[in-house]
Design a protein around this motif. Sequence first.
Motif, short mmCIF file in Angstrom:
data_model
loop_
_atom_site.label_atom_id
_atom_site.label_comp_id
_atom_site.label_asym_id
_atom_site.label_seq_id
_atom_site.Cartn_x
_atom_site.Cartn_y
_atom_site.Cartn_z
N PRO A 189 62.59 65.16 40.05
CA PRO A 189 61.24 64.61 40.24
C PRO A 189 61.18 63.49 41.27
O PRO A 189 60.35 63.50 42.17
CB PRO A 189 60.87 64.10 38.84
CG PRO A 189 61.71 64.88 37.91
CD PRO A 189 62.98 65.13 38.64
N ILE A 190 62.10 62.51 41.16
CA ILE A 190 62.09 61.39 42.09
C ILE A 190 62.43 61.85 43.50
O ILE A 190 61.79 61.45 44.48
CB ILE A 190 63.07 60.30 41.61
CG1 ILE A 190 62.64 59.77 40.22
CG2 ILE A 190 63.17 59.16 42.61
CD1 ILE A 190 63.61 58.80 39.61
N ALA A 191 63.44 62.73 43.62
CA ALA A 191 63.86 63.20 44.94
C ALA A 191 62.73 63.95 45.64
O ALA A 191 62.46 63.74 46.82
CB ALA A 191 65.10 64.08 44.81
N GLN A 192 62.05 64.83 44.92
CA GLN A 192 61.01 65.63 45.56
C GLN A 192 59.79 64.80 45.92
O GLN A 192 59.15 65.04 46.94
CB GLN A 192 60.61 66.79 44.65
CG GLN A 192 61.67 67.88 44.60
CD GLN A 192 61.13 69.17 43.99
OE1 GLN A 192 60.12 69.17 43.30
NE2 GLN A 192 61.82 70.26 44.24
N ILE A 193 59.45 63.82 45.09
CA ILE A 193 58.32 62.96 45.43
C ILE A 193 58.60 62.20 46.72
O ILE A 193 57.73 62.06 47.59
CB ILE A 193 58.03 61.98 44.28
CG1 ILE A 193 57.31 62.70 43.15
CG2 ILE A 193 57.19 60.81 44.75
CD1 ILE A 193 56.95 61.82 41.99
N ALA A 251 55.14 62.18 33.06
CA ALA A 251 54.80 60.76 33.00
C ALA A 251 55.46 59.98 34.13
O ALA A 251 54.84 59.09 34.74
CB ALA A 251 55.23 60.18 31.65
N VAL A 252 56.71 60.32 34.45
CA VAL A 252 57.42 59.64 35.55
C VAL A 252 56.71 59.88 36.87
O VAL A 252 56.51 58.94 37.67
CB VAL A 252 58.88 60.14 35.63
CG1 VAL A 252 59.53 59.68 36.93
CG2 VAL A 252 59.69 59.63 34.44
N ILE A 253 56.29 61.13 37.12
CA ILE A 253 55.62 61.45 38.38
C ILE A 253 54.30 60.69 38.49
O ILE A 253 53.97 60.13 39.55
CB ILE A 253 55.39 62.97 38.49
CG1 ILE A 253 56.73 63.68 38.59
CG2 ILE A 253 54.53 63.31 39.70
CD1 ILE A 253 56.62 65.19 38.51
N VAL A 254 53.53 60.68 37.42
CA VAL A 254 52.24 59.99 37.44
C VAL A 254 52.43 58.50 37.65
O VAL A 254 51.72 57.86 38.45
CB VAL A 254 51.45 60.26 36.14
CG1 VAL A 254 50.20 59.39 36.09
CG2 VAL A 254 51.07 61.73 36.04
N LEU A 255 53.41 57.91 36.97
CA LEU A 255 53.66 56.47 37.12
C LEU A 255 54.12 56.13 38.53
O LEU A 255 53.70 55.13 39.11
CB LEU A 255 54.70 56.02 36.09
CG LEU A 255 54.24 56.02 34.62
CD1 LEU A 255 55.40 55.66 33.70
CD2 LEU A 255 53.09 55.04 34.42
N LEU A 256 55.00 56.98 39.11
CA LEU A 256 55.45 56.74 40.47
C LEU A 256 54.29 56.83 41.46
O LEU A 256 54.17 56.02 42.39
CB LEU A 256 56.53 57.75 40.85
CG LEU A 256 57.92 57.53 40.25
CD1 LEU A 256 58.84 58.69 40.62
CD2 LEU A 256 58.53 56.23 40.75
N SER A 257 53.43 57.83 41.24
CA SER A 257 52.30 58.01 42.15
C SER A 257 51.31 56.84 42.06
O SER A 257 50.72 56.46 43.06
CB SER A 257 51.59 59.33 41.85
OG SER A 257 50.99 59.30 40.56
N ILE A 258 51.16 56.28 40.85
CA ILE A 258 50.22 55.17 40.67
C ILE A 258 50.77 53.86 41.22
O ILE A 258 50.11 53.15 41.99
CB ILE A 258 49.85 55.02 39.18
CG1 ILE A 258 49.04 56.23 38.70
CG2 ILE A 258 49.05 53.74 38.96
CD1 ILE A 258 48.77 56.23 37.22
#
Length: 368
Positions: free
Chosen positions: A29-33, A234-241
Amino acid sequence: MKRFIGFIKKEFYHIFRDRRSLFILFGMPIAQIMLFGFAITNEINNVDIAILDHSKDTTTEEIINKISASKYFTINQMIASEADIEPAFKKGKIKAVLNFEKDFSRNLIRDRKATIQIITDATAPNTANSVTNYINAILQNYQQSKNEGVQIDYQIISQIRMIYNPELKSVFMFVPGVMTIILMLVSAMMTSISITREKELGTMEILLVSPLKPSQVIIGKVVPYIFLSIINAAVIVLLSIFIFKMPVQGSLFLLGAESVLFIITSLALGILISTIAETQQAAMMISLMGLMLPVILLSGFIFPISSMPVPLQLISHIIPAKWFIIIIKGIMLKGVGMAYIWKETLILIGMTIFFIGLSVKKYKIRLE
């Protein structure tokens, strides 16, 4: 019940011992974002637009006909008032609105200039930018044709207004797509591999004839991935926010509920893949070729579906990721509620029921 809970705990331990699984579950998730944060420019074709014509004169009719005659745009509807613009965008069917000012032709003749407001849906910033450039090119072409042999040039001024994503941040485009890829990857691919691993080692049949019911075995296998997928979402949404400053205009509860629904849909698809594949390698190939490529190419994540050939547009309808991307963009960027995304929600529910029903049927045949 204690036996069932112990079985689920065993599955969690098994996942955490596998370093490759942990990398896919938490590293991806972190790598692709971070890696997908690049703007991608694409050509557009057959983009649906709407017209708000306050003037309704011969000049505006000529411009509308010229735009309609191009291969780039399809006039989806004629809007009666400015109050209808927002609902039209929230339905998700149009990408731009052309707003002609009142007395357009008269202003063009009297003042030698008139104004067209171009309102675009910037939830897909690259598409919005392309739509604006294409419309401006058509207007410039029309303006040049009118100015031939005229001593005083007419001037048509276009006013650009980007809604939902006025700064054209590419993160607003790729975060929903990356979230979809991650949830599909974890829920479908990892689940299919987990079950086919048991089949490959010959322990699946032992589990199915154990004191646990076959349904409990399957549920116990997939429950850990439900929790892990929710954590990833949840991790993706938090990173994006917090990192990319992406707003969440709609309800967080609705976003969470729709995410869980998509996780269950992907999970059911993973179970279906596990009934087809006999080995982990086969499950991996089916997941990559059957899920990853369609999610990236046919979901509208990168390439606008309206610009694809008709056969590919039809195929995109059976891709769960397409409907989830529409849902998540609507909730996060447009702030829509269930009234606008109930059709997509029902489609995902229908797909889930179909995948589960077909999987149960195949497992019953296997047991017999």
